[in-house]
Scaffold this motif. Structure first.
Motif, PDB file in Angstrom:
ATOM      1  N   TYR A 139       0.828  -1.206   0.000  1.00 15.11           N
ATOM      2  CA  TYR A 139       0.000   0.000   0.000  1.00 15.11           C
ATOM      3  C   TYR A 139       0.860   1.253   0.000  1.00 15.11           C
ATOM      4  CZ  TYR A 139      -4.654   2.044   0.478  1.00 15.11           C
ATOM      5  OH  TYR A 139      -5.842   2.711   0.237  1.00 15.11           O
ATOM      6  N   THR A 140       1.876   1.271  -0.870  1.00 15.65           N
ATOM      7  CA  THR A 140       2.780   2.411  -0.956  1.00 15.65           C
ATOM      8  C   THR A 140       3.017   2.799  -2.409  1.00 15.65           C
ATOM      9  OG1 THR A 140       4.743   0.983  -1.005  1.00 15.65           O
ATOM     10  CG2 THR A 140       4.034   1.816   1.160  1.00 15.65           C
ATOM     11  N   ILE A 141       3.333   4.076  -2.596  1.00 13.39           N
ATOM     12  CA  ILE A 141       3.804   4.590  -3.880  1.00 13.39           C
ATOM     13  C   ILE A 141       5.108   5.317  -3.585  1.00 13.39           C
ATOM     14  CG2 ILE A 141       3.355   6.123  -5.832  1.00 13.39           C
ATOM     15  CD1 ILE A 141       0.363   5.713  -5.326  1.00 13.39           C
ATOM     16  N   THR A 142       6.161   4.896  -4.252  1.00 14.40           N
ATOM     17  CA  THR A 142       7.476   5.462  -3.971  1.00 14.40           C
ATOM     18  C   THR A 142       8.054   6.148  -5.199  1.00 14.40           C
ATOM     19  OG1 THR A 142       8.553   3.370  -4.546  1.00 14.40           O
ATOM     20  CG2 THR A 142       8.001   3.708  -2.231  1.00 14.40           C
ATOM     21  N   LEU A 150       1.165   9.898   1.578  1.00  9.30           N
ATOM     22  CA  LEU A 150      -0.165  10.134   1.041  1.00  9.30           C
ATOM     23  C   LEU A 150      -1.252   9.745   2.038  1.00  9.30           C
ATOM     24  CD1 LEU A 150       0.329   8.638  -2.544  1.00  9.30           C
ATOM     25  CD2 LEU A 150       0.712  10.991  -1.785  1.00  9.30           C
ATOM     26  N   THR A 151      -2.341  10.497   2.014  1.00  4.72           N
ATOM     27  CA  THR A 151      -3.526  10.087   2.757  1.00  4.72           C
ATOM     28  C   THR A 151      -4.202   8.938   2.006  1.00  4.72           C
ATOM     29  OG1 THR A 151      -5.040  11.571   1.593  1.00  4.72           O
ATOM     30  CG2 THR A 151      -3.856  12.486   3.499  1.00  4.72           C
ATOM     31  N   HIS A 152      -5.181   8.327   2.651  1.00  6.52           N
ATOM     32  CA  HIS A 152      -5.882   7.202   2.011  1.00  6.52           C
ATOM     33  C   HIS A 152      -6.506   7.632   0.679  1.00  6.52           C
ATOM     34  CE1 HIS A 152      -8.499   3.753   1.405  1.00  6.52           C
ATOM     35  NE2 HIS A 152      -9.529   4.576   1.329  1.00  6.52           N
ATOM     36  N   HIS A 153      -7.194   8.766   0.667  1.00  7.04           N
ATOM     37  CA  HIS A 153      -7.855   9.216  -0.557  1.00  7.04           C
ATOM     38  C   HIS A 153      -6.839   9.608  -1.628  1.00  7.04           C
ATOM     39  CE1 HIS A 153     -12.063  10.199   1.280  1.00  7.04           C
ATOM     40  NE2 HIS A 153     -11.814   8.905   1.168  1.00  7.04           N
ATOM     41  N   ARG A 193      -4.699  18.434  -6.279  1.00  7.97           N
ATOM     42  CA  ARG A 193      -3.838  19.554  -5.868  1.00  7.97           C
ATOM     43  C   ARG A 193      -2.892  19.121  -4.751  1.00  7.97           C
ATOM     44  NH1 ARG A 193      -8.474  22.820  -6.687  1.00  7.97           N
ATOM     45  NH2 ARG A 193      -9.032  22.677  -4.477  1.00  7.97           N
ATOM     46  N   ALA A 194      -3.433  18.370  -3.776  1.00  8.12           N
ATOM     47  CA  ALA A 194      -2.599  17.891  -2.674  1.00  8.12           C
ATOM     48  C   ALA A 194      -1.528  16.928  -3.181  1.00  8.12           C
ATOM     49  CB  ALA A 194      -3.464  17.213  -1.619  1.00  8.12           C
ATOM     50  N   LEU A 195      -1.910  16.063  -4.122  1.00  8.22           N
ATOM     51  CA  LEU A 195      -0.940  15.129  -4.698  1.00  8.22           C
ATOM     52  C   LEU A 195       0.194  15.875  -5.389  1.00  8.22           C
ATOM     53  CD1 LEU A 195      -3.156  12.301  -6.238  1.00  8.22           C
ATOM     54  CD2 LEU A 195      -1.221  11.956  -4.690  1.00  8.22           C
ATOM     55  N   THR A 204       4.218  17.515 -12.584  1.00 11.79           N
ATOM     56  CA  THR A 204       3.646  17.484 -13.941  1.00 11.79           C
ATOM     57  C   THR A 204       3.327  16.066 -14.407  1.00 11.79           C
ATOM     58  OG1 THR A 204       5.885  17.488 -14.874  1.00 11.79           O
ATOM     59  CG2 THR A 204       4.787  19.627 -14.635  1.00 11.79           C
ATOM     60  N   SER A 205       3.628  15.077 -13.547  1.00 10.13           N
ATOM     61  CA  SER A 205       3.279  13.695 -13.896  1.00 10.13           C
ATOM     62  C   SER A 205       1.771  13.474 -13.880  1.00 10.13           C
ATOM     63  CB  SER A 205       3.947  12.710 -12.926  1.00 10.13           C
ATOM     64  OG  SER A 205       5.353  12.760 -13.056  1.00 10.13           O
ATOM     65  N   ILE A 206       1.032  14.374 -13.218  1.00  5.40           N
ATOM     66  CA  ILE A 206      -0.430  14.328 -13.255  1.00  5.40           C
ATOM     67  C   ILE A 206      -0.891  15.495 -14.117  1.00  5.40           C
ATOM     68  CG2 ILE A 206      -2.577  14.412 -11.946  1.00  5.40           C
ATOM     69  CD1 ILE A 206      -1.092  13.340  -9.553  1.00  5.40           C
TER      70      ILE A 206
END
Length: 219
Positions: A139-142, A150-153, A193-195, A204-206
Motif C-alpha cells: 500500500y505504498t507509492i514510492t 499520502l492520505t488514504h484518498h 492539488r494535494a498530490l 507534472t506527472s499528473i
C-alpha cells in the motif's frame, strides 16, 4: 456462484425470491460503493431497484467506475423498468423472475462482461510508471526508494491514475475509486492539488485533460 446483493434489506433473498431456490451463495451489503469495495469477493452484484430505481441506476454507474469487471444486475418491479434503462447494468431482472430465468440472466451477465485491459493491469502487485513504483500489497507509492506521504484518498486517486497511465480518467470515475457516492466530484480536484504539492519536481506527472479529467503521464 457468489452473489452480492446491495440493498437496505437485511437478507438479499427478499429482493429476488428466486435466489431461495438456487444453489448460489448470497451476501448482503448496504447500497453504497464503499460497501461493495469492502465486501467479500463475488461473481455478480445485484442492485435493489425495487423502491428507488433511479438511485439504483446512479449506484450502478459508480460501481462500473470502480472498474473491477464484476457484472451488475438490476432487480426491479415491472413498473420501474423505464427508470433503470439508462443505468450501467449488464442485465435486468424482475422481482417476479423464476429460478430458471434468474439463473440464466446471472450467468449471461458474466459472459457479456469481457475482462477489461484495466482489470489485467490491476492484477499486478507492483506497477512501475515513470519514476513511480506502486506496491499494492505494501500500500505504498514510492519515488526511487522514498515512499510518498499520502492520505488514504490521495493514494486511491493516484493508484487509479497510475493503473490507467496514459488514459484520462473523469472526476466521476476517480470518485468511484474512493468508494463513496456522497462526496462531490470536485473533491477530486482537491486531492489532485494535494498530490501535486507532494510530488515536488514530478508534479507534472499528473496532467489535466480539459473536459475529460486527469491522467498520469507514462514517462
Amino acid at each position: 456462484m457468489d452473489v452480492l446483493v446491495l440493498s437496505t434489506a437485511s437478507d438479499g433473498r427478499v429482493v429476488l425470491p428466486a435466489l431461495d431456490l438456487l444453489p448460489h451463495t448470497v451476501h448482503t451489503a448496504p447500497p453504497a460503493v464503499a460497501a461493495f469495495l469492502s465486501a467479500t469477493a463475488c461473481d455478480v452484484v445485484l442492485v435493489d431497484g425495487r423502491t428507488q430505481p433511479r438511485a439504483a441506476a446512479q449506484l450502478a454507474t459508480l460501481l462500473a467506475a470502480t472498474d473491477r469487471g464484476i457484472p451488475v444486475v438490476a432487480v426491479v418491479d415491472e413498473a420501474a423498468l423505464d427508470a433503470v434503462v439508462a443505468g450501467a447494468f449488464d442485465q435486468l431482472l424482475l422481482t417476479t423472475a423464476g429460478p430458471a430465468e434468474a439463473d440464466a440472466r446471472l450467468r449471461l451477465s458474466q459472459r457479456h462482461r469481457a475482462p477489461a485491459e484495466s482489470d489485467r493491469v490491476d492484477d499486478a502487485v507492483v506497477l512501475r510508471v515513470g519514476p513511480f513504483e506502486l506496491d499494492q500489497h505494501a500500500y505504498t507509492i514510492t519515488i526511487g526508494t522514498e515512499p510518498l506521504p499520502l492520505t488514504h484518498h490521495e493514494f486511491e486517486v493516484f493508484r487509479a491514475l497510475l493503473a490507467h497511465a496514459g488514459r484520462p480518467l473523469s472526476r466521476e470515475r476517480l470518485l468511484g475509486a474512493l468508494g463513496g457516492p456522497d462526496a462531490s466530484p470536485r473533491a477530486i480536484d482537491c486531492h489532485v492539488r494535494a498530490l501535486r504539492s507532494k510530488l515536488g519536481p514530478h508534479r507534472t506527472s499528473i496532467r489535466t485533460v480539459r473536459g475529460l479529467g486527469y491522467l498520469a503521464v507514462t514517462a
